[in-house]
Enzyme design. Structure first.
Site, PDB file in Angstrom:
ATOM      1  N   CYS A   1       0.830  -1.199   0.000  1.00  0.00           N
ATOM      2  CA  CYS A   1       0.000   0.000   0.000  1.00  0.00           C
ATOM      3  C   CYS A   1       0.875   1.264   0.000  1.00  0.00           C
ATOM      4  O   CYS A   1       1.503   1.573  -1.001  1.00  0.00           O
ATOM      5  CB  CYS A   1      -0.989  -0.040   1.161  1.00  0.00           C
ATOM      6  SG  CYS A   1      -2.379   1.105   0.966  1.00  0.00           S
TER       7      CYS A   1
ATOM      8  N   HIS B   1      -3.789  -5.424   1.428  1.00  0.00           N
ATOM      9  CA  HIS B   1      -3.604  -5.757   2.833  1.00  0.00           C
ATOM     10  C   HIS B   1      -4.069  -7.199   3.058  1.00  0.00           C
ATOM     11  O   HIS B   1      -5.088  -7.614   2.523  1.00  0.00           O
ATOM     12  CB  HIS B   1      -4.407  -4.809   3.723  1.00  0.00           C
ATOM     13  CG  HIS B   1      -3.943  -3.395   3.652  1.00  0.00           C
ATOM     14  ND1 HIS B   1      -2.729  -2.985   4.142  1.00  0.00           N
ATOM     15  CD2 HIS B   1      -4.534  -2.284   3.127  1.00  0.00           C
ATOM     16  CE1 HIS B   1      -2.589  -1.685   3.948  1.00  0.00           C
ATOM     17  NE2 HIS B   1      -3.661  -1.232   3.328  1.00  0.00           N
TER      18      HIS B   1
END
Length: 492
Positions: A327, A429
């Site tokens: 991310c 994630h």
């Protein structure tokens, strides 16, 4: 309905709510977790397409229900020491400083009460978690996180304290002393958490506490070693330091690190020594560096450079080490990060670390998705399934994305793998959560014969251990009474 409040942060509120949700679920009670206001950088994507604190997603798992935005209607994601992104019912509405949010609490209160009403109507029981401590008297005005909420909905409160920190009796008695008379009357009992030793030696203190306060001690929960639960926000207290570990992993402890629970499978793996490296610490020699998510990517990039990570990463790659960016970590690995709309701070652009040929522009629309797919790295042959979620404002573009790290089931590609195979980056994630993906990534990083690890199974077993502790050490009869479920629980 019953609310768990703590004398301090990390007293065990999240764990006790998780335990109570599983205890009730085991007995066939339709139960929901609820945290009116949460401040955390670990978050999850819900079934209804919003964002809530990660701890409430774990509590939903314990309750046997899909995570929903009503379980955490107000989420604050700090992006500086004095400001945060405000998320109502799963969606970001603005950035505010602390003073501005204090005035905004009237709006947030309506969101809290609306979610409360839907949960009370839709479930047999609701287990509520407070935030921080109810004794923060400077925050009492317009409070929606602790006693302000409990008073508004007439909810009984359990007070939990951590004996492992020391001063447990002072914490409990002092907290009561700082409450108003009506708030003090609302506290129906105490739970003491993380006890190790001979309970007989503690008994005189428990007897004194009950005499002094007129409140019952519901029980003493033992220190449960080896729990694998996702942290609400704080980084793990201890380093793993595993003797005989065969793969060394270093993770910079960014000031605004987010979703660091992504690293839980690496920390849990018996052959991996995964350490968070804080400010002023020298980045250690290792096999794999993981750049985690960040709520303030440009500010954390500057922190990396100040703490020597740019040079450490260059040296690490020069000697053949592997590098993963997740991310915000993906964004840092590109050529530049642009924030023209002040999404995460002052408007402007920052040079990235330059290891991947891509650039990222932060956008006002936050992308929230639960996704599934497969790793696309060499040697996987399409058999390494991944499952996780995306939470990001950045839109990344560039030639590096033509060599993706993942092929997603929705037809999109995700992330990038460098031409030399040393660097992998993804927006996903939960990248390490699936056993096949974890094994493949460890093999890619240099651990050829990694032992299998089922992180989801470990988390389930930990939730069950917490519920077992409730059964063994707390007064479940009183719990049933406070939930108004005596008959249902007695016949279960």
């Amino acid at each position: 309905m019953l609310m768990v409040q703590g004398c301090t942060s990390d007293a065990g509120k999240s764990a006790l709510v998780t335990a109570l949700c599983r205890w009730l679920h085991r007995r066939g009670v339709a139960v929901a977790p609820f945290k009116p206001q949460n401040m955390a950088l670990n978050s999850a994507v819900t079934a209804d397409g919003g964002e809530i604190g990660r701890a409430q997603a774990v509590q939903a798992q314990a309750a046997g229900v899909a995570a929903h935005t009503d379980f955490n209607p107000v989420l604050l994601k700090p992006n500086s020491d004095t400001g945060a992104q405000v998320i109502l019912h799963g969606h970001a509405v603005c950035n505010m400083d602390a003073r501005g949010y204090h005035d905004y609490k009237r709006v947030a209160r309506e969101a809290v009460l609306a979610s409360h009403g839907r949960l009370v109507e839709g479930f047999d029981a609701v287990v509520v978690e407070g935030a921080g401590s109810p004794a923060e008297i400077n925050l009492r005005a317009n409070d929606i996180a602790n006693m302000g909420y409990a008073e508004a909905v007439d909810c009984p409160v359990l007070l939990i304290a951590d004996i492992d920190r020391g001063g447990v009796f002072a914490h409990l008695v002092g907290t009561l002393a700082l409450l108003s008379p009506s708030e003090r009357a609302r506290v129906v009992g105490f739970v003491i958490n993380r006890f190790r030793g001979d309970i007989a030696l503690l008994q005189p203190g428990l007897d004194w506490l009950e005499r002094e306060t007129g409140k019952p001690v519901l029980g003493v929960l033992p220190y449960l070693h080896g729990l694998h639960l996702e942290a609400e926000d704080a980084l793990p207290r201890e380093r793993t330091g595993k003797a005989g570990a065969r793969l060394r992993v270093a993770v910079p402890a960014l000031p605004r690190i987010s979703n660091h629970n992504d690293l839980d499978p690496l920390r849990a793996h018996p052959q991996v020594d995964c350490v968070f490296v804080g400010p002023g610490e020298i980045p250690p020699a290792c096999d794999l560096i993981v750049l985690p998510g960040s709520k303030s990517t440009r500010a954390d990039l500057a922190w990396l450079r100040r703490n020597g990570w740019a040079e450490a990463i260059a040296r690490h790659l020069r000697y053949g080490g592997k590098l993963i960016g997740i991310c915000g970590g993906l964004q840092m690995l590109g050529r530049a990060v642009h924030d023209p709309l002040s999404i995460e701070g002052e408007p402007g652009s920052s040079d990235g670390l330059g290891w991947l040929d891509l650039e990222t522009e932060l956008d006002s629309h936050k992308q929230l998705r639960n996704v599934r797919g497969r790793l696309a790295i060499d040697g996987c042959d399409g058999d390494a399934a991944v499952a996780g979620y995306e939470i990001h404002c950045g839109i990344s573009r560039g030639p590096a994305l033509a060599s993706p790290a993942l092929r997603l089931d929705d037809g999109r590609d995700d992330g990038a793998v460098s031409a030399d195979g040393q660097i992998l980056a993804s927006y996903l994630h939960g990248l390490f959560d699936e056993p096949a993906a974890l094994a493949a990534l460890l093999r890619w990083a240099g651990l050829a014969d990694a032992e299998p690890l089922d992180m989801r199974g470990l988390r389930e077993a930990s939730i069950d251990r917490l519920a077992d502790a409730v059964e063994a050490h707390l007064d479940t009869g009183r719990l049933a009474h406070w939930f108004g479920l005596q008959e249902a629980l007695c016949t279960a």
